[in-house]
Design a protein around this motif. Structure first.
Motif, PDB file in Angstrom:
ATOM      1  N   ARG A 105       0.776  -0.992  -0.021  1.00 31.23           N
ATOM      2  CA  ARG A 105       0.114   0.033   0.078  1.00 31.23           C
ATOM      3  C   ARG A 105       0.845   1.071  -0.142  1.00 31.23           C
ATOM      4  O   ARG A 105       0.816   2.054  -0.705  1.00 31.23           O
ATOM      5  N   TYR A 106       1.969   1.178   1.040  1.00 29.19           N
ATOM      6  CA  TYR A 106       2.621   2.344   0.945  1.00 29.19           C
ATOM      7  C   TYR A 106       3.642   2.718  -0.246  1.00 29.19           C
ATOM      8  O   TYR A 106       3.450   3.880  -0.728  1.00 29.19           O
ATOM      9  N   GLU A 151       0.049   9.394  -0.372  1.00 28.01           N
ATOM     10  CA  GLU A 151      -0.258  10.295   0.596  1.00 28.01           C
ATOM     11  C   GLU A 151       0.586  10.822   1.629  1.00 28.01           C
ATOM     12  O   GLU A 151       0.728  11.703   2.045  1.00 28.01           O
ATOM     13  N   GLU A 152       1.586   9.404   1.930  1.00 25.27           N
ATOM     14  CA  GLU A 152       2.249   9.809   2.984  1.00 25.27           C
ATOM     15  C   GLU A 152       3.613  10.335   2.567  1.00 25.27           C
ATOM     16  O   GLU A 152       4.268  10.083   1.571  1.00 25.27           O
ATOM     17  N   GLY A 153       3.967  11.466   3.454  1.00 22.22           N
ATOM     18  CA  GLY A 153       5.296  12.100   3.035  1.00 22.22           C
ATOM     19  C   GLY A 153       6.235  12.175   4.360  1.00 22.22           C
ATOM     20  O   GLY A 153       6.181  11.364   5.066  1.00 22.22           O
TER      21      GLY A 153
END
Ligand SMILES: NC(=O)c1ccc[n+]([C@@H]2O[C@H](COP(=O)([O-])OP(=O)(O)OC[C@H]3O[C@@H](n4cnc5c(N)ncnc54)[C@H](O)[C@@H]3O)[C@@H](O)[C@H]2O)c1
Length: 401
Positions: free
Chosen positions: A392-393, A398-400
């Motif tokens: 997923r990552y 989205e994740e920063g």
């Protein structure tokens, strides 16, 4: 051939499956490859898959005559190849393989495919597709596709990661030194060893020569490759400069006249010249012959040219791929992957030829990954698998920080 098979577990697994599923059943295959014990195992794999095969050599000096005889007499594979055959015989053998009226071709350097397109156009209608083994062949076939003359789809086996990263690099690296040593018995330690071309083959060769204690010099025309060579710790310079200091010179560029008249003039007495690129065009032997006052055979694979300045230059194996001319080509363990790609690419063509256009395709990524997986399994090496969270990552933005 059995000795090679012991080191070819991936091809062995493909062969077991082919003998059950018979994916090449009834298909006629004309193959133009170096006739070695590893190639014999590929031929037996295709035969297990149901193919009817004719094999000819892809180089006049690379044939193992015992293998050619065994394939013909014991295994029913028509084989047209004699070590040391002249150019006329070489091409007559390609014609003989084409007489099979192939529906699939397998080539190494594209001599079979170009002969088919130039002289046997009547056969083209029946050909569904083909594979190509080496860099030089892929370059030629892409040129044919660009000019619109290629008449059927080709899968470029060379472009698979599990081919060029290993075969060209580790295979050519080791076997080229093997050929030079068998031809000359020279000590490499302390010698200045010039490698022309820092592509896949050149990288392998330079690192192996360094491992033997040679002082390696690299020549290049591509600034990125030259920079890579410099950062890998090699001296990089033009051939004109390298010519003066080299004890041994090996070309692996796929280019023409990389070592030429002005270079010969500068070389030291006793310099050794060899080629491991596909064609014998990399060292300008015609110019050397014209410059020489005397030429003699000093060892089975060594021709010595005496120049007007009194210096003697030694050319190995008539400038043909030295790893196959003077040694046995790549070790079986590395051909295992190249030839598993060949067999699987041929199976792919047999299934999908009608969906393909008349151009050069890369090996499908699933085949590449499958060959790597099988090779790792045969080596007893296990690796990690991405967790769901990691998958997923790695596919999100989205994740920063
Ligand atoms: N001996 C073998 O068993 C064997 C195995 C694999 C490939 N090959 C052959 O070896 C040759 C090289 O293959 P590769 O996969 O390394 O190709 P590659 O394209 O990765 O590398 C060739 C390099 O040579 C350089 N070059 C071109 N002209 C040059 C020149 N005049 N001077 C210096 N450098 C020059 C290019 O910039 C490139 O970096 C091809 O002919 C290929 O078919 C031989």
């Amino acid at each position: 051939m059995e000795w090679a098979a012991r080191e070819m577990p991936v091809l062995g697994m493909v062969r077991d499956r082919f003998s059950k599923e018979r994916p090449l059943s009834g298909l006629r295959v004309a193959a133009c490859l170096h006739v070695t014990s590893e190639t014999a195992n590929l031929m037996l794999t295709l035969k297990a898959g149901g193919a009817d095969i004719a094999l000819c050599a892809s180089n006049p000096l690379s044939t193992n005559d015992a293998v050619a005889a065994a394939l013909t007499e014991l295994h029913g594979v028509r084989t047209y190849a004699i070590k040391g055959e002249d150019n006329e015989t070489y091409y007559s053998h390609i014609q003989a393989a084409l007489d099979l009226r192939p529906c699939l071709t397998m080539d190494d350097g594209a001599d079979l495919v170009t002969t088919l397109h130039r002289e046997r156009t009547d056969l083209l209608e029946e050909v569904r597709g083909g594979t190509e083994e080496t860099t030089t062949g892929v370059v030629r076939l892409r040129a044919m596709a660009r000019q619109g003359v290629l008449r059927y789809p080709i899968v470029a086996v060379n472009e698979a990661d599990t081919k060029h990263l290993f075969d060209n690099r580790y295979g050519t690296g080791q076997s080229t030194l093997d050929g030079i040593i068998r031809a000359t018995n020279v000590l490499l330690a302390g010698k200045t060893f010039v490698v022309a071309g820092y592509g896949w083959c050149g990288k392998g060769l330079a690192s192996r020569a360094k491992g033997h204690g040679a002082n390696v010099v690299v020549t290049e025309v591509d600034p990125v490759k030259a920079l890579e060579a410099a950062m890998d710790g090699f001296r990089v310079m033009p051939m004109q400069q390298a010519a003066e200091i080299g004890d041994l010179f090996v070309t692996v560029t796929g280019d023409i006249n990389v070592i030429d008249r002005p270079h010969f003039e500068r070389m030291k007495d006793g310099a050794i010249l060899a080629n491991s690129g596909h064609f014998n065009s990399e060292v300008n032997l015609r110019a050397l012959d014209e410059m020489a006052t005397d030429v003699r055979q000093v060892r089975p694979m060594v021709q010595q040219y005496r120049l007007a300045n009194g210096r003697r230059l030694n050319v190995l194996g008539e400038g043909r791929l030295i790893n196959l001319a003077a040694a046995e080509g790549h070790p079986a363990a590395v051909m295992d992957m190249s030839f598993a790609n060949q067999a699987l690419a041929l199976e792919y063509l047999a299934r999908h030829w009608s969906e393909l256009e008349r151009r050069v395709y890369d090996v499908p990524a699933e085949i590449d990954a499958e060959v790597a997986r099988l090779k790792l399994r045969s080596m007893g090496v296990e690796i990690d698998t991405l967790t769901e969270e990691q998958q997923r990552y790695l596919s999100s933005w989205e994740e920063g920080t």
